[in-house]
Design a protein around this motif. Structure first.
Motif, PDB file in Angstrom:
ATOM      1  N   ILE A  14       0.834  -1.205   0.000  1.00 52.47           N
ATOM      2  CA  ILE A  14       0.000   0.000   0.000  1.00 52.47           C
ATOM      3  C   ILE A  14       0.871   1.259   0.000  1.00 52.47           C
ATOM      4  N   TYR A  15       1.840   1.283   0.890  1.00 49.09           N
ATOM      5  CA  TYR A  15       2.709   2.464   0.966  1.00 49.09           C
ATOM      6  C   TYR A  15       3.658   2.560  -0.221  1.00 49.09           C
ATOM      7  N   ASN A  16       3.873   1.444  -0.891  1.00 44.94           N
ATOM      8  CA  ASN A  16       4.785   1.424  -2.034  1.00 44.94           C
ATOM      9  C   ASN A  16       4.106   1.869  -3.324  1.00 44.94           C
ATOM     10  N   ARG A  17       2.771   1.910  -3.332  1.00 50.23           N
ATOM     11  CA  ARG A  17       2.036   2.300  -4.533  1.00 50.23           C
ATOM     12  C   ARG A  17       2.010   3.827  -4.660  1.00 50.23           C
ATOM     13  N   THR A  18       2.248   4.297  -5.872  1.00 53.56           N
ATOM     14  CA  THR A  18       2.257   5.742  -6.124  1.00 53.56           C
ATOM     15  C   THR A  18       1.021   6.199  -6.893  1.00 53.56           C
ATOM     16  N   ALA A  19       0.182   5.259  -7.319  1.00 57.52           N
ATOM     17  CA  ALA A  19      -1.040   5.588  -8.041  1.00 57.52           C
ATOM     18  C   ALA A  19      -2.256   5.182  -7.218  1.00 57.52           C
ATOM     19  N   TYR A  20      -3.264   6.020  -7.224  1.00 58.62           N
ATOM     20  CA  TYR A  20      -4.490   5.791  -6.468  1.00 58.62           C
ATOM     21  C   TYR A  20      -5.106   4.435  -6.803  1.00 58.62           C
ATOM     22  N   SER A  21      -5.309   4.149  -8.089  1.00 52.21           N
ATOM     23  CA  SER A  21      -5.974   2.916  -8.501  1.00 52.21           C
ATOM     24  C   SER A  21      -5.199   1.673  -8.075  1.00 52.21           C
ATOM     25  N   ALA A  22      -3.873   1.749  -8.134  1.00 54.45           N
ATOM     26  CA  ALA A  22      -3.041   0.611  -7.729  1.00 54.45           C
ATOM     27  C   ALA A  22      -3.151   0.373  -6.226  1.00 54.45           C
ATOM     28  N   CYS A  23      -3.225   1.440  -5.468  1.00 51.80           N
ATOM     29  CA  CYS A  23      -3.360   1.333  -4.014  1.00 51.80           C
ATOM     30  C   CYS A  23      -4.706   0.696  -3.651  1.00 51.80           C
ATOM     31  N   VAL A  24      -5.768   1.131  -4.332  1.00 48.46           N
ATOM     32  CA  VAL A  24      -7.099   0.565  -4.095  1.00 48.46           C
ATOM     33  C   VAL A  24      -7.120  -0.922  -4.454  1.00 48.46           C
TER      34      VAL A  24
END
Length: 238
Positions: A14-24
């Motif tokens: 989660i913290y490694n994702r830089t894009a909203y959609s990828a985090c979701v």
């Protein structure tokens, strides 16, 4: 129950994702193993619910139907229970108390009619009546070990979205604010005048003033200083 290593790995991702959609996507994949499909991540002021800002949500047709039927289409039914328990809680835990409130049993009955068995609410106290909130609706009872993992992941997800949503844009208009109102708010926060803000956005100074006044009304702000402070605290602007 998933391994604690799974939860730790999910939080890292989660913290490694830089894009909203990828985090979701990371969060959605994790909670699906617990029978959870519906969730809401928001910032709220329990003293002024018109300030609710939804950072992310996953609502299927059943959940929308339930909320519409129960009159909760724009207001999470779990929020009314936050003041009684400032920590994370499940509906099952609330029901198992010595003196559960009548609304807890009523809510569980209505959930069961739609095929859900439990819900988890993770409040993040911001001060006063201000909270960040993650609420998750489950098709089965949430065990103690599962609750701990879900709470940790939901907290991380919420904190990450506070960083990503203001820059990428909101899927649901925050507190009903339109894109131009948010753009004006963002530049107002830097100290620019209405005229200069208008130049940068291709708007007239009068239009900028109107957008700011509209934003003040929607967030129930008394003045521009309070408006900017609220926009920052509610994660509307970074």
């Amino acid at each position: 129950m998933r391994n604690t290593e799974d939860a730790a790995h999910t939080i890292f991702e989660i913290y490694n994702r830089t894009a909203y959609s990828a985090c979701v996507e990371v969060f959605s994949d994790f909670i699906s193993a617990f029978g959870i499909r519906n969730f809401t991540i928001l910032e709220t002021d329990l003293g002024c619910r018109q300030r609710d800002v939804i950072l992310a949500h996953s609502w299927d047709d059943r959940w929308r139907g339930f909320c519409r039927q129960a009159g909760h289409l724009h207001h999470d039914p779990l929020l009314a229970m936050i003041e009684r328990d400032h920590g994370a809680f499940t509906l099952g835990e609330q029901m198992n108390r010595n003196r559960p409130s009548a609304d807890v049993g009523h809510l569980l009955q209505r959930f069961a009619a739609f095929g859900w068995q439990d819900a988890l609410c993770v409040p993040i106290h911001r001060g006063g009546l201000r909270y960040g909130v993650a609420s998750l609706i489950s098709a089965r009872r949430i065990a103690t070990g599962d609750k701990a993992q879900l709470t940790a992941a939901a907290f991380a997800f919420h904190q990450r979205l506070r960083c990503l949503a203001p820059n990428e844009g909101f899927r649901t208009p925050p507190a009903g604010l339109g894109a131009e109102e948010i753009d004006c708010l963002r530049l107002l926060a830097t100290g620019l005048s209405d005229a200069k803000t208008g130049e940068m956005l291709g708007l007239g100074g009068g239009a900028v003033h109107a957008h700011i006044e509209s934003a003040k009304q929607k967030l129930a702000a008394q003045n521009r200083a309070e408006l900017v402070s609220l926009a920052h605290s509610l994660a509307i602007i970074a």
